[in-house]
Design an enzyme around this catalytic site. Sequence first.
Site, PDB file in Angstrom:
ATOM      1  N   SER A   1      42.991  39.527  35.764  1.00  0.00           N
ATOM      2  CA  SER A   1      42.469  39.992  36.975  1.00  0.00           C
ATOM      3  C   SER A   1      43.189  40.910  37.664  1.00  0.00           C
ATOM      4  CB  SER A   1      42.440  38.756  37.880  1.00  0.00           C
ATOM      5  OG  SER A   1      41.011  37.984  37.854  1.00  0.00           O
TER       6      SER A   1
ATOM      7  N   LYS B   1      44.199  41.088  48.488  1.00  0.00           N
ATOM      8  CA  LYS B   1      43.130  40.241  47.960  1.00  0.00           C
ATOM      9  C   LYS B   1      43.002  39.046  48.789  1.00  0.00           C
ATOM     10  CE  LYS B   1      42.044  37.956  43.405  1.00  0.00           C
ATOM     11  NZ  LYS B   1      42.440  37.957  42.413  1.00  0.00           N
TER      12      LYS B   1
ATOM     13  N   SER C   1      38.708  39.143  39.128  1.00  0.00           N
ATOM     14  CA  SER C   1      38.465  38.940  40.292  1.00  0.00           C
ATOM     15  C   SER C   1      39.356  39.469  41.474  1.00  0.00           C
ATOM     16  CB  SER C   1      39.212  37.179  40.326  1.00  0.00           C
ATOM     17  OG  SER C   1      40.585  37.122  40.320  1.00  0.00           O
TER      18      SER C   1
END
Length: 530
Positions: free
Chosen positions: A215, A110, A191
Site C-alpha cells: 500500500s 493518510k 490503500s
Amino acid sequence: MEQIRATRRNVLALGTAAAATPWLGTAPARAGTAGGEFDELGITELRALMERGRLDAERLTRYYLERIERIDPMLHAVIEVNPDALREARRLDAGGRPRSPLHGMPVLLKDLVETADRMHTTAGSLALEGLRPARDATVAARLRAAGAVILGKTNLSEWAGGLSLTHHAGWSARGGQTRNPYKLDRSPNESSSGTGVAVAANLCVAGIGTETNGSIIDPSSANCVVGVKPTVGLVGRGGMIPGVPSQDSVGPMARTVRDAAIMLGTLVGVDGRDPATTASRGHVHRDYTRFLDADGLRGARVGVPRTVYFGYSDHADDIAERAIEVLRAAGAVIVDPADIPTAEQLEDLPGSMVVQAYEFKRALNTYLAAAGGEHPRDLGELIAFNRAHADRELRYARQDGLEAVERLDFSRREYEEALAVNRRLSRAEGIDAVLRRHRLDALVMPTTGPPAKIDLIRGDSYGGGASTPAAIAGYPAVSVPAGFAFGLPVGLTFMGTAWSEPVLLRLAYAYERASRVRRVPTYRGADVGF
C-alpha cells in the site's frame, strides 16, 4: 493494510469534505491543472526560497490549498483539509529560526493517522465520522515538531482495503473514488492511493502512507512518485488505526528520493506507544540524505529475482529490463537471476491468512474499544453499522472482508506457529538467503504493472507485484519511477534486509538521477484501448 487477494498473493492483507460522489461518471474538465510556480519543487528548493525571503509557510500553504480546491474535485485524493492549516503556517512564520528542513512544508497524511485537531480520523468509514482524537499520532507529532504544516488527510481504500474481498483501490464511502492523475479512469492502486495521487498532482510537498502489503510501493508505482516502506519498527505506529501489526509500516511518499529521505529522518525513532520500535535502537539515522550519492550504484551488487516477480506484465517487464540496463551502465554489478528461494511459497502461504486475520481482529477491536466518541466498539458492531447504512457504505463494495475476519477464529498457538513459519520463509530462507548467497546489496524488480481500469461494480483487477516478500518479512522496500506504458507509470522496487534503508535510498537515488523518469500528470480522461 490491503484488501484480501484471492489470487497469487493468498494473504489476508486486510486491510476516508463530506462524502464525495462515489462514482466515476463522465471525466470532468481539466481546467486549472496547469503547473504553477512551485510545482515539482522539492523540499531543498523550497527551503532555499524561504531562506532568501522569497517564500514563507503561509504563502506555500495557501498555494496548495488553492490547488486542492481547483484540482482535487476530479481526483478525490484529499478527504479533508485542515481548517487550521493557514493559522499553523502563520505561527511557523512568526516562530523565528527554522526547526528543520521541513519547517513550513505542507504535508498530507493518510486518513489512518490520528491528529489532535479539528480533522476527523476515519479510515474512510462513515462509522468513524466525528472521531477526533485527543492526541496526535507519533508520526503527526514528529512532523509538527519538525515544523511541517499538516495540510489535511488523504483518501484511501476503506479500512485500508479490509472492507471487501473485491479490489476497490482508493474507494471509501466517505471519500469516494480516488482517480489516477495520469489517466482518470485508471486505478490509483492500493490503500495509500490518496497520498500517492496528491503527491503526484502537486497538492502537497510530500505525504504519509501506510503499508501492510503493497500500500505504499504500489500507489507510488501507479502515480510516478517515490515510496519508502520502512522496516517494521523503524517508524512508530502509535496513534494509527491498526491493520496487521507484525506487517504494518508507516512511510513517506514524495516526488523525489531526497524528499523521501528528508521525511524519513523526521519520522524514525523509538515510540513509547509502539513496542516494535525498541528493535530500531542502533539502526536509526536522523539524516538519511547523507547516504544519497549520485554515483551510489558503482560497485553495488544488485540481484534480479525473476521467479514470480517478472512475467505477469509484458509492459512492466520491458520497463524493468531498461531500468536494469541503466543500473548496469551506472556501474552496478547485476546478478541475474537471483531468485528468492521461497518466492512461490510466499505467494500462496496459508499462514498469512492465519496471522493477518488473528492480528487484524484483535488490533481493530482494541482500537475501537479505546477510541473516544460514539461509534462501533468492535468488529461485530462495525459490520452491523455498515448493514444499517448499506446505501452508502456497501453501495459498491461488499463487506465480506470484514465478515471473513469476524468469522475466522484461530487459536494463539495456531497464530504463533504460522507467524514463525512466515518469518522463516520470508527472512532467513527468503530475502536474507538470496542476499547472502550472491553477496548482494539489494534486489530489484518491477513494483507492479501499469494501473488497471477502475471498475466499481466488479472491482479492479490485480496483475501481480513485488511487495509480498518484504511485507511478510517486515523488511524495507523503496519504489522509484521507472517508466511509462502508454502514458501509465510503472515503478522499480529496491528491496533489502532489515534496517537497510540507507543502502536502498543510496541505490534508488543514484538510479533516479541516472534515469530521470518522473514527469507531471496529464489528467487524461477515459478513452478506448489500453
